[in-house]
Design a protein around this motif. Sequence first.
Motif, PDB file in Angstrom:
ATOM      1  N   LYS A  45     -27.464  57.104  22.924  1.00 32.92           N
ATOM      2  CA  LYS A  45     -28.243  57.037  21.650  1.00 32.92           C
ATOM      3  C   LYS A  45     -28.941  55.894  21.279  1.00 32.92           C
ATOM      4  O   LYS A  45     -28.825  55.018  21.880  1.00 32.92           O
ATOM      5  CB  LYS A  45     -27.294  57.238  20.434  1.00 32.92           C
ATOM      6  N   VAL A  47     -30.276  52.615  19.778  1.00 31.01           N
ATOM      7  CA  VAL A  47     -29.713  51.565  18.996  1.00 31.01           C
ATOM      8  C   VAL A  47     -30.672  50.435  18.713  1.00 31.01           C
ATOM      9  O   VAL A  47     -31.506  49.945  19.406  1.00 31.01           O
ATOM     10  CB  VAL A  47     -28.446  51.087  19.853  1.00 31.01           C
ATOM     11  N   ASP A  49     -32.285  46.639  18.008  1.00 27.59           N
ATOM     12  CA  ASP A  49     -32.217  45.472  18.429  1.00 27.59           C
ATOM     13  C   ASP A  49     -31.907  44.600  17.285  1.00 27.59           C
ATOM     14  O   ASP A  49     -32.233  44.543  15.916  1.00 27.59           O
ATOM     15  CB  ASP A  49     -33.421  45.137  18.687  1.00 27.59           C
ATOM     16  N   VAL A  55     -35.966  49.569  17.926  1.00 27.32           N
ATOM     17  CA  VAL A  55     -35.027  50.240  18.948  1.00 27.32           C
ATOM     18  C   VAL A  55     -35.788  50.237  20.420  1.00 27.32           C
ATOM     19  O   VAL A  55     -36.816  50.560  20.768  1.00 27.32           O
ATOM     20  CB  VAL A  55     -35.150  51.844  18.794  1.00 27.32           C
ATOM     21  N   HIS A  58     -31.236  52.608  24.468  1.00 27.28           N
ATOM     22  CA  HIS A  58     -30.212  53.639  24.270  1.00 27.28           C
ATOM     23  C   HIS A  58     -28.965  53.422  24.890  1.00 27.28           C
ATOM     24  O   HIS A  58     -29.096  53.223  26.186  1.00 27.28           O
ATOM     25  CB  HIS A  58     -30.922  55.004  24.621  1.00 27.28           C
ATOM     26  N   GLU A  61     -22.094  55.026  22.544  1.00 32.09           N
ATOM     27  CA  GLU A  61     -21.265  54.760  21.188  1.00 32.09           C
ATOM     28  C   GLU A  61     -20.619  53.302  21.155  1.00 32.09           C
ATOM     29  O   GLU A  61     -19.717  53.172  22.203  1.00 32.09           O
ATOM     30  CB  GLU A  61     -20.297  55.896  20.566  1.00 32.09           C
ATOM     31  N   ARG A  64     -23.768  47.299  21.361  1.00 32.17           N
ATOM     32  CA  ARG A  64     -24.834  46.645  20.690  1.00 32.17           C
ATOM     33  C   ARG A  64     -25.471  45.724  21.422  1.00 32.17           C
ATOM     34  O   ARG A  64     -25.197  45.401  22.585  1.00 32.17           O
ATOM     35  CB  ARG A  64     -24.410  46.068  19.292  1.00 32.17           C
ATOM     36  N   TYR A  65     -26.714  45.172  20.959  1.00 32.71           N
ATOM     37  CA  TYR A  65     -27.692  44.257  21.975  1.00 32.71           C
ATOM     38  C   TYR A  65     -28.507  43.429  20.955  1.00 32.71           C
ATOM     39  O   TYR A  65     -28.869  43.932  19.885  1.00 32.71           O
ATOM     40  CB  TYR A  65     -28.141  44.906  22.877  1.00 32.71           C
ATOM     41  N   GLY A 465     -19.772  45.216  23.822  1.00 32.26           N
ATOM     42  CA  GLY A 465     -19.409  46.548  23.345  1.00 32.26           C
ATOM     43  C   GLY A 465     -17.820  46.706  23.983  1.00 32.26           C
ATOM     44  O   GLY A 465     -17.250  45.983  24.658  1.00 32.26           O
TER      45      GLY A 465
END
Length: 472
Positions: A45, A47, A49, A55, A58, A61, A64-65, A465
């Motif tokens: 999905k 996500v 930045d 964004v 993707h 769930e 993050r980055y 993550g």
Amino acid sequence: MERRRFLSRSAAVAAGTALAAGPFQGVAARAEHGGGRGRGYGPLKPVPDARDGAVRLHLPEGFRYRSFNPAGSPLSDGTATPGRHDGMAAFRGPRGSVVLVRNHEVNGPVGAFGDPATAYDRAAGGGTCTVRVTPHGEVLGAHVSLNGTQMNCSGGAMPWGSWITCEETVNGPDVGDDFTGADNTLLEQKHGYVFEVPVHGRGRARPIRSAGRFAHEAAAFDARSGAVYLTEDNFGFPSGLYRYLPPRHPMDAGRLLDGGRLQMLAVKGRPGADLSVGQPKGAVYATTWVDIDDPDPTFTGRPANDVAIQAVGAQGRERGAAVFSRLEGAVVHRGVVYFVSTQGGAPVTQPPPSGFGDGRGQVWAYDTRGGRLRLVVESPGDVRLDLPDNITHGPRGTLVLCEDGDGDNLMRGLTLRGELFDFARLEPVAGDSGAEFAGSTFAPGGDTLFVNVQSRAGLSFAIRGPWRRGPF
């Protein structure tokens, strides 16, 4: 110092052998032709930045980055970060930081970035930057660590504390114009070499000439033998798998010495075996190695680039070396060299991709102890695997594949069960359909996956993550 090097060498060898129950322990032992569909970490999905909310990736769930060090941003000495971010390795830094040594695949006689007095070739615009970051991707410092090289594509991390960076070209004043039409007489030096860059400080800008002058892509080190395995990405022509045998074990010497022997892989009993074409499920080959007599040719009469770029490989093929299609990423895990053939395999789409090879990609495994070569996976179609390029492995041995395909650009995983899964998709970069993932590398400890996007500009990412809920 010698005692420390001996202990480091022993630890590196142990890491490559102690856990291996057989020559193809892990991915290569279980993989199937085509690869099954794995769950991985779940659906992707968009996500935002953490740096600016845009964004760019993707991800599954919970991941993050943060992006950092885009092309044009200043390094600590004020030098503008060059573009075309490519191969990269992560090393342990002081006080919990991570040191990244990163390639920049800049072509043409465009002038060296950084201080021209330190450049190998003042006309060439490629090289490496060293960036110290937090595990979250916050930049703590950055500097030029090698300049004046060209087309620095991938390379490999070395356990004595260095990055081997590889030039994917044979440009030089002795060669006809570059494939882009650039005038090679503007260059000051011959190119097509590997260079060593220490984790801390600068590289000495001295090529390892005995390791060959060809379209180098990646380097992978076998601590047991001291050999460095080298891939060749010869876009329009056959490629080969090489190994460089230095005159002294690098873990004893503390660096990679010039003056060794270059060899090329061949299949026993099948001179000139063409492994670029479709392979039977679970194909395994006994192998041998043939010597390259002139690894560092100097040309007269300025032959065409297409001729010069085949000069070293042609020597091996005359002695029966195996033929591959566009060998790119390579990594060692538990005594096995995993390497990628970007366009290898049977044709699965029409029209086929441009360049040498009609498939959508293969992953191979070479057992450094027994000398056997095995096909890990061959793409059954671009939806499953589309032109794999750079490769690394996670803490549990699952491979990370960066794609270089025509449509959506993804990072995919290849699990110990031989299953492929999607891990990340790149949000299309406006005005740059050629943007691709490159240089994936896990930080020491495995909590952060660093990766680059190579585009007309370029930038780096730190991805974090819930790794432990999936196969990486």
